[in-house]
Design a protein around this motif. Structure first.
Motif, PDB file in Angstrom:
ATOM      1  N   LYS A 121       0.875  -1.166   0.011  1.00 50.56           N
ATOM      2  CA  LYS A 121       0.152  -0.025   0.148  1.00 50.56           C
ATOM      3  C   LYS A 121       0.820   1.209   0.109  1.00 50.56           C
ATOM      4  N   GLU A 122       2.014   1.364   0.844  1.00 53.14           N
ATOM      5  CA  GLU A 122       2.982   2.499   1.032  1.00 53.14           C
ATOM      6  C   GLU A 122       3.429   2.435  -0.378  1.00 53.14           C
ATOM      7  N   THR A 123       3.993   1.784  -1.011  1.00 52.75           N
ATOM      8  CA  THR A 123       4.544   1.574  -2.495  1.00 52.75           C
ATOM      9  C   THR A 123       3.629   2.411  -3.229  1.00 52.75           C
ATOM     10  N   ALA A 124       2.270   1.871  -3.324  1.00 52.12           N
ATOM     11  CA  ALA A 124       1.541   2.218  -4.426  1.00 52.12           C
ATOM     12  C   ALA A 124       1.319   3.810  -4.157  1.00 52.12           C
ATOM     13  N   GLN A 125       0.757   4.062  -2.593  1.00 53.17           N
ATOM     14  CA  GLN A 125       0.495   5.495  -2.524  1.00 53.17           C
ATOM     15  C   GLN A 125       1.571   6.584  -3.007  1.00 53.17           C
ATOM     16  N   SER A 126       2.912   6.000  -2.536  1.00 51.41           N
ATOM     17  CA  SER A 126       3.995   6.875  -2.835  1.00 51.41           C
ATOM     18  C   SER A 126       4.178   7.354  -4.491  1.00 51.41           C
ATOM     19  N   ALA A 127       4.013   6.278  -5.130  1.00 49.13           N
ATOM     20  CA  ALA A 127       3.898   6.484  -6.607  1.00 49.13           C
ATOM     21  C   ALA A 127       2.713   7.315  -7.276  1.00 49.13           C
ATOM     22  N   LEU A 128       1.554   7.223  -6.372  1.00 44.44           N
ATOM     23  CA  LEU A 128       0.626   7.960  -6.765  1.00 44.44           C
ATOM     24  C   LEU A 128       0.490   9.503  -6.199  1.00 44.44           C
ATOM     25  N   GLY A 129       1.091   9.410  -5.131  1.00 42.34           N
ATOM     26  CA  GLY A 129       1.268  10.664  -4.472  1.00 42.34           C
ATOM     27  C   GLY A 129      -0.122  11.125  -3.929  1.00 42.34           C
ATOM     28  N   SER A 130      -1.015  10.018  -3.337  1.00 38.06           N
ATOM     29  CA  SER A 130      -2.312  10.478  -2.790  1.00 38.06           C
ATOM     30  C   SER A 130      -2.662   8.998  -1.823  1.00 38.06           C
ATOM     31  N   ASP A 131      -3.470   9.252  -0.973  1.00 38.52           N
ATOM     32  CA  ASP A 131      -3.851   8.241  -0.259  1.00 38.52           C
ATOM     33  C   ASP A 131      -4.998   7.224  -0.778  1.00 38.52           C
ATOM     34  N   VAL A 132      -4.669   6.735  -1.865  1.00 39.51           N
ATOM     35  CA  VAL A 132      -5.749   5.792  -2.428  1.00 39.51           C
ATOM     36  C   VAL A 132      -5.652   4.576  -1.774  1.00 39.51           C
ATOM     37  N   ASN A 133      -6.566   3.980  -1.350  1.00 32.88           N
ATOM     38  CA  ASN A 133      -7.239   2.554  -0.782  1.00 32.88           C
ATOM     39  C   ASN A 133      -7.666   1.442  -1.397  1.00 32.88           C
ATOM     40  N   ASP A 134      -8.487   1.971  -2.591  1.00 35.50           N
ATOM     41  CA  ASP A 134      -9.189   0.910  -3.339  1.00 35.50           C
ATOM     42  C   ASP A 134      -8.484  -0.248  -4.050  1.00 35.50           C
ATOM     43  N   THR A 135      -8.761  -1.014  -3.672  1.00 34.44           N
ATOM     44  CA  THR A 135      -7.741  -2.264  -4.341  1.00 34.44           C
ATOM     45  C   THR A 135      -8.475  -3.600  -4.600  1.00 34.44           C
ATOM     46  N   VAL A 136      -8.023  -4.324  -5.590  1.00 32.72           N
ATOM     47  CA  VAL A 136      -8.191  -5.790  -6.030  1.00 32.72           C
ATOM     48  C   VAL A 136      -7.180  -6.554  -5.659  1.00 32.72           C
ATOM     49  N   ILE A 137      -7.426  -7.585  -4.799  1.00 32.97           N
ATOM     50  CA  ILE A 137      -6.416  -8.672  -4.475  1.00 32.97           C
ATOM     51  C   ILE A 137      -6.686  -9.860  -5.209  1.00 32.97           C
ATOM     52  N   THR A 138      -5.423 -10.529  -5.592  1.00 36.03           N
ATOM     53  CA  THR A 138      -5.662 -11.690  -6.341  1.00 36.03           C
ATOM     54  C   THR A 138      -5.406 -12.952  -5.488  1.00 36.03           C
ATOM     55  N   VAL A 139      -6.153 -14.065  -5.849  1.00 35.19           N
ATOM     56  CA  VAL A 139      -5.909 -15.275  -5.188  1.00 35.19           C
ATOM     57  C   VAL A 139      -5.897 -16.441  -6.069  1.00 35.19           C
ATOM     58  N   PRO A 140      -5.496 -17.604  -5.683  1.00 34.34           N
ATOM     59  CA  PRO A 140      -5.066 -18.750  -6.573  1.00 34.34           C
ATOM     60  C   PRO A 140      -6.571 -19.510  -6.721  1.00 34.34           C
ATOM     61  N   PHE A 141      -6.738 -20.302  -7.653  1.00 33.46           N
ATOM     62  CA  PHE A 141      -7.778 -20.946  -8.022  1.00 33.46           C
ATOM     63  C   PHE A 141      -8.211 -21.899  -6.851  1.00 33.46           C
ATOM     64  N   ASP A 142      -7.040 -22.424  -6.398  1.00 36.38           N
ATOM     65  CA  ASP A 142      -7.358 -23.658  -5.043  1.00 36.38           C
ATOM     66  C   ASP A 142      -7.227 -23.109  -3.812  1.00 36.38           C
ATOM     67  N   PHE A 143      -7.504 -22.018  -3.662  1.00 36.82           N
ATOM     68  CA  PHE A 143      -7.640 -21.318  -2.461  1.00 36.82           C
ATOM     69  C   PHE A 143      -9.156 -21.725  -1.906  1.00 36.82           C
ATOM     70  N   ASP A 144      -9.350 -22.059  -0.682  1.00 35.22           N
ATOM     71  CA  ASP A 144     -10.695 -22.253  -0.161  1.00 35.22           C
ATOM     72  C   ASP A 144     -11.101 -21.119   0.532  1.00 35.22           C
ATOM     73  N   GLU A 145     -12.428 -21.141   0.955  1.00 38.67           N
ATOM     74  CA  GLU A 145     -13.111 -19.889   1.540  1.00 38.67           C
ATOM     75  C   GLU A 145     -12.331 -19.409   2.798  1.00 38.67           C
ATOM     76  N   ASN A 146     -11.670 -20.168   3.574  1.00 37.51           N
ATOM     77  CA  ASN A 146     -10.870 -19.899   4.812  1.00 37.51           C
ATOM     78  C   ASN A 146      -9.779 -19.153   4.394  1.00 37.51           C
ATOM     79  N   GLN A 147      -8.956 -19.564   3.117  1.00 38.94           N
ATOM     80  CA  GLN A 147      -7.859 -18.990   2.769  1.00 38.94           C
ATOM     81  C   GLN A 147      -8.212 -17.506   2.055  1.00 38.94           C
ATOM     82  N   LYS A 148      -9.312 -17.483   1.480  1.00 37.53           N
ATOM     83  CA  LYS A 148      -9.632 -16.322   0.785  1.00 37.53           C
ATOM     84  C   LYS A 148     -10.094 -15.466   2.023  1.00 37.53           C
TER      85      LYS A 148
END
Length: 506
Positions: A121-148
């Motif tokens: 988050k710090e890396t991204a915000q530093s590049a953008l120069g603003s406090d942007v928090n809206d994010t999409v996170i990636t998960v593997p196909f074999d992750f179950d509900e607990n892992q997600k």
């Protein structure tokens, strides 16, 4: 309008930002576009990234690596047990949850992942120069509900507003705009991800802008670390040849060789040779060795073959050949290796190999693009459907008998397959039989299949006895979003057909 896409892998993490209609990976404070997913703990601070990784030799018991493999898992899980056995950092169970024991304090895997997400988050915000928090996170196909859930909670704890969890292969297709720019027409794509600790291959059908998983498989026995270990073993042999000392039983010396081997491996993706130098490797002796790309490829030839053979298995599982694939997308840092790309071009001579985006940046770029798409829609935060994808909760397998008469099980719907999904399978039975029974089982991924796991069977009776070959029974299985499974079995010779519907298969 800006947003962030984050991919947390087992060995590395990477963040991309979406702004003004395009997505780009951003460099961290060390100038690297990929950050090691390593967290080191000391009395006064937690260090994330390259500094933690480089200092691991001196602080091994307080340095956490590959936390993604433990997220959302509980004691007794075969993968968790394997991770615990390999971990140099003490892991204990308390009140049913696994935690790292560091200097007498318990640190949960979610807390470790939170620190990595905070760094991203710090890396991204530093590049953008603003406090942007809206994010999409990636998960593997074999992750179950607990892992997600564990992954999502760690990201939220880091102060991120998680718009959606998106599967890694889907993110890879989005990065190349597949199915977005020209949504008409149907095509088959193979997403090949060779990460640090695993190999994931997914065949996806793109039709009118929609993605459907045809077949997917993850092999945890091979990853980029295997190539590093093979090179490190070679370096240990060279040291023994030069100085007559075997350092293979010395953990500290082998970790130094692993670090040097990893740097050399990365260099060999772009250079013809790489120099491996280790200061005071053993008993005050320095070690200097040059490794050519040809030598590295020879050392790892069995691993390269295993990586290619895995593709053939997934294609066979999907009922496809290499000629049925329209494009191949490369993901994961280890997919950079020239030898691997050469072998893939030989396997798919007429297919476009998409590698113009660095393979270790493809997935976070796709996630950032998804974040941009979501922000472009109204009421995105009110739509709960967008935060989840209906998937099969277990492996669905069919039982067969091999030439030796032993029972074998073929996975038709791997755990995590997005629904609805459809599979075709041809069951062969001896021609001397007048009836054939198809048995279906469900099981958690990687676990052994037991008789108690059988949940359905379908019997075809009154078949014509054959002397010139086996019965070929075409089986079509359709799993709907609610988990119900419809199965149709048809004898190819007589057209005799039976069908059943199981209300909740998984």
């Amino acid at each position: 309008m800006a947003a962030i896409g984050i991919h947390l892998g087992s060995t590395c993490a990477c963040a991309a930002v979406y702004k003004d209609g395009r997505a780009d990976v951003v460099a961290n404070d060390a100038g690297d576009r990929v950050t090691p997913a390593v967290v080191a703990f000391s009395e006064n601070e937690e260090v994330v990234g390259l500094a933690a990784k480089q200092n691991r030799v001196r602080n091994i018991s307080n340095t956490v690596v590959k936390v993604k493999q433990l997220l959302g898992r509980s004691c007794g899980d075969p993968q968790a047990e394997k991770y615990i056995a390999d971990s140099k950092c003490s892991i204990v169970e308390k009140t049913g949850k696994l935690s790292y024991e560091i200097d007498g304090k318990l640190v949960s895997p979610e807390d470790v992942a939170k620190l990595i997400f905070s760094k991203m988050k710090e890396t991204a915000q530093s590049a953008l120069g603003s406090d942007v928090n809206d994010t999409v996170i990636t998960v593997p196909f074999d992750f179950d509900e607990n892992q997600k859930n564990a992954l999502g909670e760690a990201a939220i704890a880091a102060g991120l507003n998680v718009l959606r969890l998106i599967h890694e292969p889907s993110a890879a297709l989005l990065a190349y705009g597949i199915g977005q720019d020209s949504p008409s027409g149907k095509s088959n794509l193979l997403v090949y991800k060779l990460g640090g600790t695993s190999l994931s291959i997914t065949v996806m059908e793109v039709n009118s802008g929609l993605y459907r998983v045809v077949s997917t498989n993850t092999d945890d026995s091979i990853g980029g670390t295997c190539f590093t270990e093979a090179l490190a073993q070679h370096l240990a042999s060279e040291f023994q040849r030069l100085y007559k000392y075997d350092v293979r039983e010395n953990p500290r010396a082998m970790m130094k060789l692993m670090n040097s081997a990893e740097v050399a491996k990365h260099s060999l993706s772009t250079l013809g040779s790489a120099n491996c130098f280790v200061d005071s490797l053993y008993d005050g002796l320095d070690f200097d060795c040059n490794v050519s790309r040809a030598r590295f490829e020879l050392i790892c030839s069995a691993l390269f073959n295993k990586c290619i053979e895995a593709i053939r298995k997934v294609l066979q599982q999907a009922g496809l050949t290499a000629d049925n694939i329209n494009k191949v997308v490369l993901c994961g840092g280890s997919a950079r290796m020239p030898k691997l790309q050469q072998m893939m071009k030989e396997l798919f001579p007429l297919v476009e190999l998409l590698n113009s985006i660095p393979p270790d940046e493809v997935i976070p770029i796709g996630a950032a693009m998804e974040a941009g798409i979501l922000l472009g829609k109204e009421n995105v935060f009110l739509d709960d459907e967008m935060l989840s994808v209906e998937c099969s909760a277990k492996d669905i397998l069919v039982k067969a008998v091999n030439e030796s008469g032993d029972d074998t099980f073929m996975v038709l719907f791997p755990l995590g397959t997005p629904l609805p999904a459809r599979r075709q399978h041809t069951l062969q039975a001896p021609g001397s039989n007048s009836s054939v029974c198809l048995e279906l089982y469900e099981s958690l991924a990687k676990s052994l299949v037991k008789e108690d796991d059988k949940f359905a069977q379908i019997v075809l009776q009154d078949l014509d006895v054959k002397e010139d070959g086996p019965h070929d029974i075409l089986t079509v299985l359709t799993m709907k979003r609610d988990g119900s499974l419809h199965v149709t079995c048809t004898d190819q010779d007589t057209g005799r057909c039976e069908a059943i519907t199981v209300e909740v298969a998984s």
